[in-house]
Design an enzyme around this catalytic site. Structure first.
Site, PDB file in Angstrom:
ATOM      1  N   GLU A   1      51.076   3.741 -29.280  1.00  0.00           N
ATOM      2  CA  GLU A   1      50.528   4.553 -30.366  1.00  0.00           C
ATOM      3  C   GLU A   1      51.496   5.651 -30.793  1.00  0.00           C
ATOM      4  O   GLU A   1      51.621   5.949 -31.986  1.00  0.00           O
ATOM      5  CB  GLU A   1      49.181   5.162 -29.950  1.00  0.00           C
ATOM      6  CG  GLU A   1      48.044   4.161 -29.796  1.00  0.00           C
ATOM      7  CD  GLU A   1      47.678   3.480 -31.111  1.00  0.00           C
ATOM      8  OE1 GLU A   1      48.032   4.005 -32.180  1.00  0.00           O
ATOM      9  OE2 GLU A   1      47.036   2.415 -31.059  1.00  0.00           O
TER      10      GLU A   1
ATOM     11  N   TYR B   1      44.022  11.238 -34.284  1.00  0.00           N
ATOM     12  CA  TYR B   1      44.135   9.781 -34.384  1.00  0.00           C
ATOM     13  C   TYR B   1      44.534   9.173 -33.041  1.00  0.00           C
ATOM     14  O   TYR B   1      43.904   8.212 -32.566  1.00  0.00           O
ATOM     15  CB  TYR B   1      45.148   9.360 -35.452  1.00  0.00           C
ATOM     16  CG  TYR B   1      45.497   7.901 -35.279  1.00  0.00           C
ATOM     17  CD1 TYR B   1      44.620   6.909 -35.704  1.00  0.00           C
ATOM     18  CD2 TYR B   1      46.654   7.516 -34.580  1.00  0.00           C
ATOM     19  CE1 TYR B   1      44.890   5.570 -35.467  1.00  0.00           C
ATOM     20  CE2 TYR B   1      46.926   6.171 -34.344  1.00  0.00           C
ATOM     21  CZ  TYR B   1      46.042   5.208 -34.789  1.00  0.00           C
ATOM     22  OH  TYR B   1      46.292   3.885 -34.534  1.00  0.00           O
TER      23      TYR B   1
ATOM     24  N   ASP C   1      43.511   5.157 -39.400  1.00  0.00           N
ATOM     25  CA  ASP C   1      44.926   5.226 -39.752  1.00  0.00           C
ATOM     26  C   ASP C   1      45.095   4.841 -41.217  1.00  0.00           C
ATOM     27  O   ASP C   1      44.110   4.631 -41.938  1.00  0.00           O
ATOM     28  CB  ASP C   1      45.762   4.333 -38.837  1.00  0.00           C
ATOM     29  CG  ASP C   1      45.654   2.853 -39.182  1.00  0.00           C
ATOM     30  OD1 ASP C   1      44.647   2.444 -39.820  1.00  0.00           O
ATOM     31  OD2 ASP C   1      46.571   2.099 -38.839  1.00  0.00           O
TER      32      ASP C   1
END
Length: 310
Positions: free
Chosen positions: A31, A114, A132
């Site tokens: 990520e 996020y 996203d």
């Protein structure tokens, strides 16, 4: 809508190494790397990274210089240093295990909403709202009927994403991943493949006649920017095993021949320096870029030489 997306995802999801049986650490690393960087560039770096540093504990023992070298050309290298700081906190405060909750993840260095939501969902199966760029675009078209989401994430978009999230945790994880994949492969920003979309018949944007976007997205410039100069300078430092004298960076400005100024470096450093000087950077921008690397902790200046942080 839900079942169509989930079925499509099960049948069409890319076989990415951070899916399936990947560790929470591997998902966290992915990520961080995937932020503002496409999958095709991330995957080989991620695979080398995980082979070398399979756990936060192993990674935390590494030097910042080696971390930056391994980051290679992914861009935005401060992400690598933040990940290193995160690994140290995981070791010190969480016994070497990536924490499971959104709140604990959010407290880690450089981890935003996020990333905390994505790791909690994809690593630990928790019901978190993951939003996203791809998910925002699918929601904008499928539900709102707009070609593109707003230029910046807003409260209304987050509220919509929360309303759409399935109640069942396992289904919510698949929904997050499925919508994200749909945006990446089908509902793309340019030339969406609407004819193969599993929810085409339910899409508000198609029903509205596919209206044009209300604005034109502006991509980030690269050529001639400080980012380009910084990136070229970092390439020199990554290649170097010993400090690089300031004269080598200023050769184009001062008129020094970079190949005669210092013969202690390898062919890789010489090649990186040629590319650096090929930018023909003027003195003010060169000074600004090099000073910025030092200020951001990406380089050190000592005895009139630059090196990666130790």
């Amino acid at each position: 809508m839900y079942q169509e997306v989930l079925k499509w995802f099960r049948e069409n999801a890319r076989d990415l190494p951070w899916r399936g049986q990947c560790s929470p650490w591997g998902i966290l690393v992915s990520e961080i790397m995937l932020a503002q960087t496409p999958v095709v560039r991330v995957q080989p770096v991620w695979e080398r990274w995980m082979a070398r540093w399979p756990t936060p504990s192993v990674f935390a023992q590494e030097s910042p210089a080696e971390v930056l070298r391994a980051w290679d050309r992914l861009g935005y290298p401060r992400r690598a240093l933040r990940l290193h700081a995160t690994a140290n906190v995981i070791v010190q405060k969480h016994g070497g295990d990536v924490p499971e909750t959104f709140e604990e993840l959010l407290a880690l260095p450089g981890i935003g909403n996020y990333t905390a939501a994505a790791v909690a969902a994809f690593a630990f199966g928790q019901r978190e709202t993951v939003v996203d760029t791809n998910i925002r675009r699918v929601h904008a078209r499928l539900v709102i009927g707009q070609a593109l989401p707003a230029p910046a994430l807003n409260a209304a978009e987050m509220a919509l994403a929360k309303d759409l999230l399935p109640v069942d945790p396992s289904e919510s994880v698949q929904w997050n991943a499925g919508v994200m994949e749909l945006g990446a492969l089908i509902c793309t920003a340019r030339n969406p493949k609407c004819e193969t979309c599993p929810v085409r018949d339910q899409c508000a944007w198609i029903a509205a006649g596919q209206p044009a976007p209300t604005y034109i997205p502006k991509g980030q410039p690269w050529a001639g920017t400080d980012r380009q100069v910084r990136g070229a300078a970092m390439a020199v430092l990554r290649a170097a095993k010993s400090p690089v004298h300031v004269d080598l960076f200023w050769a184009n400005v001062t008129g020094i021949d970079p190949e005669s100024a210092d013969t202690a470096h390898t062919a890789e450093v010489t090649s990186a320096l040629r590319k650096f000087h090929g930018l023909n950077t003027k003195a003010p921008q060169l000074q600004r870029a090099l000073a910025g690397l030092v200020a951001d902790g990406l380089a050190e200046l000592e005895n009139k030489s630059y090196s990666l942080p130790r």
